[in-house]
Design a protein around this motif. Structure first.
Motif, PDB file in Angstrom:
ATOM      1  N   UNK A   1      -6.635  39.013  10.373  1.00 46.09           N
ATOM      2  CA  UNK A   1      -7.490  37.948  10.883  1.00 46.09           C
ATOM      3  C   UNK A   1      -8.417  38.477  11.964  1.00 46.09           C
ATOM      4  N   UNK A   2      -7.860  39.272  12.892  1.00 44.85           N
ATOM      5  CA  UNK A   2      -8.667  39.796  13.983  1.00 44.85           C
ATOM      6  C   UNK A   2      -9.728  40.749  13.467  1.00 44.85           C
ATOM      7  N   UNK A   3      -9.372  41.577  12.498  1.00 42.83           N
ATOM      8  CA  UNK A   3     -10.297  42.591  12.019  1.00 42.83           C
ATOM      9  C   UNK A   3     -11.410  41.994  11.175  1.00 42.83           C
ATOM     10  N   UNK A   4     -11.266  40.756  10.708  1.00 39.58           N
ATOM     11  CA  UNK A   4     -12.280  40.129   9.866  1.00 39.58           C
ATOM     12  C   UNK A   4     -13.192  39.198  10.652  1.00 39.58           C
ATOM     13  N   UNK A   5     -13.164  39.262  11.966  1.00 39.44           N
ATOM     14  CA  UNK A   5     -14.033  38.421  12.784  1.00 39.44           C
ATOM     15  C   UNK A   5     -15.171  39.257  13.353  1.00 39.44           C
ATOM     16  N   UNK A   6     -16.392  38.766  13.191  1.00 39.00           N
ATOM     17  CA  UNK A   6     -17.582  39.437  13.705  1.00 39.00           C
ATOM     18  C   UNK A   6     -18.286  38.500  14.670  1.00 39.00           C
ATOM     19  N   UNK A   7     -18.683  39.020  15.824  1.00 39.51           N
ATOM     20  CA  UNK A   7     -19.378  38.213  16.828  1.00 39.51           C
ATOM     21  C   UNK A   7     -20.781  38.766  17.060  1.00 39.51           C
ATOM     22  N   UNK A   8     -21.766  37.893  16.947  1.00 38.79           N
ATOM     23  CA  UNK A   8     -23.160  38.257  17.161  1.00 38.79           C
ATOM     24  C   UNK A   8     -23.771  37.347  18.228  1.00 38.79           C
ATOM     25  N   UNK A   9     -24.639  37.910  19.054  1.00 38.59           N
ATOM     26  CA  UNK A   9     -25.345  37.128  20.067  1.00 38.59           C
ATOM     27  C   UNK A   9     -26.802  36.977  19.654  1.00 38.59           C
ATOM     28  N   UNK A  10     -27.402  35.861  20.056  1.00 35.70           N
ATOM     29  CA  UNK A  10     -28.814  35.632  19.742  1.00 35.70           C
ATOM     30  C   UNK A  10     -29.395  34.647  20.753  1.00 35.70           C
TER      31      UNK A  10
ATOM     32  N   UNK B   1     -16.029  37.909   5.912  1.00 37.32           N
ATOM     33  CA  UNK B   1     -15.770  37.916   7.350  1.00 37.32           C
ATOM     34  C   UNK B   1     -15.971  36.524   7.946  1.00 37.32           C
ATOM     35  N   UNK B   2     -15.339  36.304   9.082  1.00 32.61           N
ATOM     36  CA  UNK B   2     -15.544  35.093   9.866  1.00 32.61           C
ATOM     37  C   UNK B   2     -16.529  35.451  10.970  1.00 32.61           C
ATOM     38  N   UNK B   3     -17.697  34.814  10.991  1.00 27.91           N
ATOM     39  CA  UNK B   3     -18.755  35.193  11.917  1.00 27.91           C
ATOM     40  C   UNK B   3     -18.966  34.112  12.967  1.00 27.91           C
ATOM     41  N   UNK B   4     -18.979  34.541  14.219  1.00 24.74           N
ATOM     42  CA  UNK B   4     -19.264  33.631  15.328  1.00 24.74           C
ATOM     43  C   UNK B   4     -20.618  34.006  15.936  1.00 24.74           C
ATOM     44  N   UNK B   5     -21.544  33.043  15.964  1.00 28.81           N
ATOM     45  CA  UNK B   5     -22.852  33.244  16.580  1.00 28.81           C
ATOM     46  C   UNK B   5     -22.839  32.608  17.961  1.00 28.81           C
ATOM     47  N   UNK B   6     -23.196  33.393  18.973  1.00 26.02           N
ATOM     48  CA  UNK B   6     -23.205  32.905  20.350  1.00 26.02           C
ATOM     49  C   UNK B   6     -24.626  32.886  20.876  1.00 26.02           C
ATOM     50  N   UNK B   7     -25.095  31.688  21.256  1.00 31.42           N
ATOM     51  CA  UNK B   7     -26.447  31.530  21.786  1.00 31.42           C
ATOM     52  C   UNK B   7     -26.444  31.792  23.297  1.00 31.42           C
ATOM     53  N   UNK B   8     -27.290  32.716  23.740  1.00 27.94           N
ATOM     54  CA  UNK B   8     -27.353  33.096  25.159  1.00 27.94           C
ATOM     55  C   UNK B   8     -28.810  33.310  25.548  1.00 27.94           C
ATOM     56  N   UNK B   9     -29.046  33.627  26.811  1.00 27.75           N
ATOM     57  CA  UNK B   9     -30.371  34.009  27.256  1.00 27.75           C
ATOM     58  C   UNK B   9     -30.671  35.442  26.866  1.00 27.75           C
TER      59      UNK B   9
ATOM     60  N   UNK C   1     -28.483  41.194  25.592  1.00 32.41           N
ATOM     61  CA  UNK C   1     -28.400  42.652  25.628  1.00 32.41           C
ATOM     62  C   UNK C   1     -27.176  43.109  26.428  1.00 32.41           C
ATOM     63  N   UNK C   2     -26.861  42.394  27.492  1.00 30.19           N
ATOM     64  CA  UNK C   2     -25.694  42.752  28.290  1.00 30.19           C
ATOM     65  C   UNK C   2     -24.409  42.581  27.489  1.00 30.19           C
ATOM     66  N   UNK C   3     -24.362  41.537  26.655  1.00 27.93           N
ATOM     67  CA  UNK C   3     -23.156  41.250  25.873  1.00 27.93           C
ATOM     68  C   UNK C   3     -22.837  42.382  24.895  1.00 27.93           C
ATOM     69  N   UNK C   4     -23.853  42.925  24.237  1.00 25.49           N
ATOM     70  CA  UNK C   4     -23.595  44.001  23.281  1.00 25.49           C
ATOM     71  C   UNK C   4     -23.292  45.307  24.013  1.00 25.49           C
ATOM     72  N   UNK C   5     -23.903  45.513  25.167  1.00 21.84           N
ATOM     73  CA  UNK C   5     -23.623  46.726  25.943  1.00 21.84           C
ATOM     74  C   UNK C   5     -22.194  46.729  26.461  1.00 21.84           C
TER      75      UNK C   5
ATOM     76  N   UNK D   1     -22.831  42.906  17.871  1.00 18.11           N
ATOM     77  CA  UNK D   1     -24.194  43.352  17.692  1.00 18.11           C
ATOM     78  C   UNK D   1     -25.214  42.252  17.846  1.00 18.11           C
ATOM     79  N   UNK D   2     -26.493  42.638  17.764  1.00 21.16           N
ATOM     80  CA  UNK D   2     -27.616  41.707  17.772  1.00 21.16           C
ATOM     81  C   UNK D   2     -28.633  42.212  16.748  1.00 21.16           C
ATOM     82  N   UNK D   3     -29.409  41.299  16.187  1.00 23.55           N
ATOM     83  CA  UNK D   3     -30.468  41.687  15.251  1.00 23.55           C
ATOM     84  C   UNK D   3     -31.812  41.183  15.793  1.00 23.55           C
ATOM     85  N   UNK D   4     -31.972  41.241  17.127  1.00 23.11           N
ATOM     86  CA  UNK D   4     -33.084  40.543  17.773  1.00 23.11           C
ATOM     87  C   UNK D   4     -33.778  41.348  18.859  1.00 23.11           C
ATOM     88  N   UNK D   5     -33.770  42.672  18.779  1.00 26.06           N
ATOM     89  CA  UNK D   5     -34.412  43.489  19.814  1.00 26.06           C
ATOM     90  C   UNK D   5     -35.846  43.808  19.408  1.00 26.06           C
ATOM     91  N   UNK D   6     -36.825  43.187  20.083  1.00 22.05           N
ATOM     92  CA  UNK D   6     -38.242  43.398  19.782  1.00 22.05           C
ATOM     93  C   UNK D   6     -38.733  44.616  20.565  1.00 22.05           C
TER      94      UNK D   6
END
Length: 293
Positions: free
Chosen positions: A34-43, A66-74, A79-83, A89-94
């Motif tokens: 269960x733990x290994x199938x969870x993915x967390x992304x920030x946006x 996978x079970x994916x959790x999307x977390x909305x942040x500033x 960037x701090x969350x992924x660091x 991860x994030x798919x939003x770096x311009x």
């Protein structure tokens, strides 16, 4: 004799249950399934990122299980969350302009997987009926714009660039208003109804360019940079922890036209971004399968 036999059977049953529970759901890494199938992304709650993150979520959930959790942040927190490894991860770096200041601070603590969308742009945007073409012309026409530049969330890369543009172009008779992507497009829509002059912080791809006749103001000082790309950035260790997820995120790549199609769907009344992402994935199986090879 019967007494000892019963005790022996009870002991064997107990050991079997203990061993079985200890092995239940385990994987090669020793983590629970269960733990290994969870993915967390920030946006950030921008139309582009809502769109791309839901497409990624659909592929990870519907295609890879996978079970994916999307977390909305500033923006800064994203960037701090992924660091820090708080998200995968994030798919939003311009890059190389909009988010360069954020990425430069964390580049040693993350892995940049490269471009997932090529051909983005940021800048100041006006309706096409506004008869100026350059940021240099804003100062002399401040009254027509009520001295306002309609912005989005404080801390967003485009807001930082606009603060610099105000200083570099001497726009001391303008005020940069803070808000959200939604309030920005609402203000733009209101002005367009009455053919009023309005200037907003804009970026593409964005559904507003498909809906309305708009144009970027020329930027002779190149404050906003030229064409950009959106990059995927992941935490260190993701490749070892979840190689399947890492490989997909590394291959994830689409076009501005792909993104804008889903963004238009998302603007329809009662739209569900996740369901629209599922629709796009179903209609683009060849492209999605290439991400999963």
């Amino acid at each position: 004799m019967k007494k000892y036999l019963v005790l022996t059977l009870i002991l064997m049953l107990s050991l079997t249950l203990i061993v079985g529970c200890g092995n239940s759901g385990s994987n090669e890494g020793g983590e629970s399934g269960e733990a290994s199938k969870k993915v967390e992304l920030a946006y950030v709650e921008w139309a582009t990122e809502i769109t791309s993150n839901n497409v990624v979520k659909v592929v990870l959930e519907e295609k890879l299980g996978y079970d994916v959790e999307l977390t909305s942040v500033g923006a800064a927190a994203m960037f701090q969350a992924v660091a820090m490894g708080d998200v995968d991860g994030i798919v939003a770096a311009w890059l190389p302009t909009t988010h360069n200041s954020y990425v430069d601070k964390i580049k040693d603590d993350v892995e940049d997987l490269g471009v997932n969308l090529d051909g983005t742009r940021i800048g100041l945007v006006v309706p096409k009926y506004v008869d100026i073409d350059s940021i240099e012309e804003l100062k002399a026409n401040a009254d027509k714009f009520d001295g306002k530049i309609i912005g989005i969330e404080p801390g967003a890369g485009i807001m930082d660039k606009t603060e610099i543009a105000i200083e570099e172009y001497g726009l001391d008779n303008f005020e940069l208003g803070e808000g959200t992507g939604a309030t920005m497009t609402a203000a733009l829509a209101d002005a367009l109804k009455n053919e009023e002059w309005v200037v907003v912080t804009g970026w593409s791809p964005h559904w507003k360019f498909a809906r309305w006749d708009l144009k970027y103001l020329e930027d002779p000082k190149n404050i906003y940079g030229g064409e950009e790309q959106i990059h995927t950035i992941v935490r260190k260790g993701l490749k070892e922890d979840m190689p399947e997820v890492y490989t997909f995120l590394d291959k994830f790549n689409w076009t501005p036209e792909d993104m804008e199609k889903v963004m238009i769907w998302n603007e329809e009344e009662g739209a569900d971004p996740y369901e629209n992402a599922k629709r796009w994935v179903a209609e683009n199986e060849d492209k999605v399968n290439a991400w999963l090879e």
